[in-house]
Design an enzyme around this catalytic site. Sequence first.
Site, PDB file in Angstrom:
ATOM      1  N   SER A 148       1.631   0.944  10.830  1.00 35.22           N
ATOM      2  CA  SER A 148       2.412   0.833  12.063  1.00 35.22           C
ATOM      3  C   SER A 148       2.330  -0.563  12.679  1.00 35.22           C
ATOM      4  O   SER A 148       3.325  -1.070  13.195  1.00 35.22           O
ATOM      5  CB  SER A 148       1.967   1.899  13.068  1.00 35.22           C
ATOM      6  OG  SER A 148       0.573   1.923  13.182  1.00 35.22           O
ATOM      7  N   ASP A 178      -8.556   1.121   5.873  1.00 38.48           N
ATOM      8  CA  ASP A 178      -7.273   1.797   6.051  1.00 38.48           C
ATOM      9  C   ASP A 178      -7.304   2.706   7.275  1.00 38.48           C
ATOM     10  O   ASP A 178      -8.076   3.663   7.318  1.00 38.48           O
ATOM     11  CB  ASP A 178      -6.990   2.625   4.777  1.00 38.48           C
ATOM     12  CG  ASP A 178      -5.594   3.207   4.760  1.00 38.48           C
ATOM     13  OD1 ASP A 178      -4.822   2.990   5.709  1.00 38.48           O
ATOM     14  OD2 ASP A 178      -5.283   3.899   3.760  1.00 38.48           O
ATOM     15  N   MET A 226     -11.808   4.703   4.892  1.00 35.55           N
ATOM     16  CA  MET A 226     -10.832   5.211   5.852  1.00 35.55           C
ATOM     17  C   MET A 226     -11.404   5.105   7.257  1.00 35.55           C
ATOM     18  O   MET A 226     -12.523   5.559   7.508  1.00 35.55           O
ATOM     19  CB  MET A 226     -10.510   6.687   5.569  1.00 35.55           C
ATOM     20  CG  MET A 226      -9.767   6.984   4.273  1.00 35.55           C
ATOM     21  SD  MET A 226      -8.133   6.243   4.142  1.00 35.55           S
ATOM     22  CE  MET A 226      -7.316   6.793   5.632  1.00 35.55           C
ATOM     23  N   HIS A 246       0.853  -1.190   0.000  1.00 31.75           N
ATOM     24  CA  HIS A 246       0.000   0.000   0.000  1.00 31.75           C
ATOM     25  C   HIS A 246       0.893   1.246   0.000  1.00 31.75           C
ATOM     26  O   HIS A 246       1.739   1.417   0.877  1.00 31.75           O
ATOM     27  CB  HIS A 246      -0.897  -0.025   1.235  1.00 31.75           C
ATOM     28  CG  HIS A 246      -1.909   1.073   1.292  1.00 31.75           C
ATOM     29  ND1 HIS A 246      -3.095   1.029   0.581  1.00 31.75           N
ATOM     30  CD2 HIS A 246      -1.918   2.247   1.970  1.00 31.75           C
ATOM     31  CE1 HIS A 246      -3.791   2.127   0.838  1.00 31.75           C
ATOM     32  NE2 HIS A 246      -3.100   2.889   1.666  1.00 31.75           N
ATOM     33  N   HIS A 302      -2.710   4.721  -3.100  1.00 35.19           N
ATOM     34  CA  HIS A 302      -3.788   5.493  -2.465  1.00 35.19           C
ATOM     35  C   HIS A 302      -3.464   6.981  -2.620  1.00 35.19           C
ATOM     36  O   HIS A 302      -2.570   7.497  -1.944  1.00 35.19           O
ATOM     37  CB  HIS A 302      -3.836   5.058  -0.985  1.00 35.19           C
ATOM     38  CG  HIS A 302      -4.854   5.769  -0.158  1.00 35.19           C
ATOM     39  ND1 HIS A 302      -4.884   5.673   1.216  1.00 35.19           N
ATOM     40  CD2 HIS A 302      -5.895   6.564  -0.497  1.00 35.19           C
ATOM     41  CE1 HIS A 302      -5.889   6.387   1.689  1.00 35.19           C
ATOM     42  NE2 HIS A 302      -6.507   6.943   0.679  1.00 35.19           N
ATOM     43  N   MET A 304      -3.978  10.544  -1.942  1.00 30.01           N
ATOM     44  CA  MET A 304      -4.600  11.546  -1.064  1.00 30.01           C
ATOM     45  C   MET A 304      -4.125  12.913  -1.544  1.00 30.01           C
ATOM     46  O   MET A 304      -3.326  13.587  -0.890  1.00 30.01           O
ATOM     47  CB  MET A 304      -4.185  11.276   0.390  1.00 30.01           C
ATOM     48  CG  MET A 304      -4.900  10.068   0.975  1.00 30.01           C
ATOM     49  SD  MET A 304      -4.085   9.427   2.437  1.00 30.01           S
ATOM     50  CE  MET A 304      -2.840   8.413   1.667  1.00 30.01           C
ATOM     51  N   PHE A 354      -1.821  10.584   8.337  1.00 28.84           N
ATOM     52  CA  PHE A 354      -0.731  10.058   9.164  1.00 28.84           C
ATOM     53  C   PHE A 354      -0.993   8.620   9.575  1.00 28.84           C
ATOM     54  O   PHE A 354      -2.146   8.231   9.755  1.00 28.84           O
ATOM     55  CB  PHE A 354      -0.572  10.920  10.424  1.00 28.84           C
ATOM     56  CG  PHE A 354      -0.287  12.357  10.110  1.00 28.84           C
ATOM     57  CD1 PHE A 354       1.022  12.784   9.875  1.00 28.84           C
ATOM     58  CD2 PHE A 354      -1.325  13.281  10.002  1.00 28.84           C
ATOM     59  CE1 PHE A 354       1.276  14.111   9.543  1.00 28.84           C
ATOM     60  CE2 PHE A 354      -1.073  14.609   9.671  1.00 28.84           C
ATOM     61  CZ  PHE A 354       0.240  15.029   9.440  1.00 28.84           C
TER      62      PHE A 354
HETATM   63  C1  DX5 Z   1      -3.291   7.313   6.423  1.00 35.10           C
HETATM   64  C2  DX5 Z   1      -2.869   6.291   5.406  1.00 35.10           C
HETATM   65  C3  DX5 Z   1      -2.714   4.922   5.927  1.00 35.10           C
HETATM   66  C4  DX5 Z   1      -1.697   4.762   7.032  1.00 35.10           C
HETATM   67  C5  DX5 Z   1      -2.183   3.688   7.931  1.00 35.10           C
HETATM   68  O1  DX5 Z   1      -3.671   8.476   5.781  1.00 35.10           O
HETATM   69  O2  DX5 Z   1      -3.802   6.228   4.343  1.00 35.10           O
HETATM   70  O3  DX5 Z   1      -2.476   3.984   4.885  1.00 35.10           O
HETATM   71  O4  DX5 Z   1      -0.419   4.427   6.577  1.00 35.10           O
HETATM   72  O5  DX5 Z   1      -1.340   3.621   9.036  1.00 35.10           O
HETATM   73  P1  DX5 Z   1      -1.735   2.817  10.327  1.00 35.10           P
HETATM   74  O6  DX5 Z   1      -1.982   1.387   9.919  1.00 35.10           O
HETATM   75  O7  DX5 Z   1      -0.546   2.977  11.199  1.00 35.10           O
HETATM   76  O8  DX5 Z   1      -2.984   3.437  10.880  1.00 35.10           O
HETATM   77 ZN    ZN Z   2      -3.617   4.591   2.785  1.00 28.66          ZN
END
Ligand code: DX5
Ligand code: ZN
Length: 221
Positions: free
Chosen positions: A204, A181, A143, A38, A71, A73, A149
């Site tokens: 994480s 996600d 989401m 990802h 992804h 954003m 983050f």
């Molecule tokens: C956040 C991202 C996620 C993020 C998820 O905006 O889209 O993909 O890396 O991180 P964790 O699994 O640590 O919540």
């Molecule tokens: Zn993501």
Amino acid sequence: MNNKKNNILVAPSILSADFANLERDIKKIEEAGADWVHVDVMDGKFVPNLTIGAPVVKSLRKVSNLVYDVHLMIHNPEDFIDDFVNAGSDIITLHYESDCKNLKEALKHIKNSGKKAGLSIKPKTPSSVLEEYIDLIDLILIMTVEPGFGGQEFMTDCVSKITESLELIKKHDKNIDIEIDGGINAKTAKLTVNAGANVLVAGSYVYNATNIKEAIDSLKV
Ligand code: DX5
Ligand code: ZN
């Protein structure tokens, strides 16, 4: 691609990897049984963080045969689709809330380029907005944190949107993945899979684990 509960795909997010060692960290998850990589692309405008762009995906494409799940954003995603297609992405996901001039055309363009098209919704966006795009997408990305983050806490009130999305997919008799996600760990994974998710992004939880294989296995509930 399907929504069977016993066929969960895990997509570790390289946002939590060591950016000085991305090749090593992608190989690590590949060896540990990850299904997709990802890639979180952020522009500092759609979300308050900046990450990587298509040139990095192009270089990383060469180091693994995993599915590259990109992804986006970013605002104006339509301006960057060709770059991500040419970089070798397998799935390109756009945000419903981005200021894309013509979301339907952008999704069609991804598919016409031979790639899978995804549509993502932020925590405050209802799942009902997805119906209009149901014929144009291969993946719904729900989401479960505010995008921007890694390492944030899973928002439980988003789980109902998974069930609603599954109902929508069944109603239209489509073969569409439901990817989750944000804040995924062994416990929240179970919640989302029980609700109908079949692809789990985890940043994480996977990259901070002492044993990456065990962490990935624990998500395949
Ligand atoms: C956040 C991202 C996620 C993020 C998820 O905006 O889209 O993909 O890396 O991180 P964790 O699994 O640590 O919540
Ligand atoms: Zn993501």
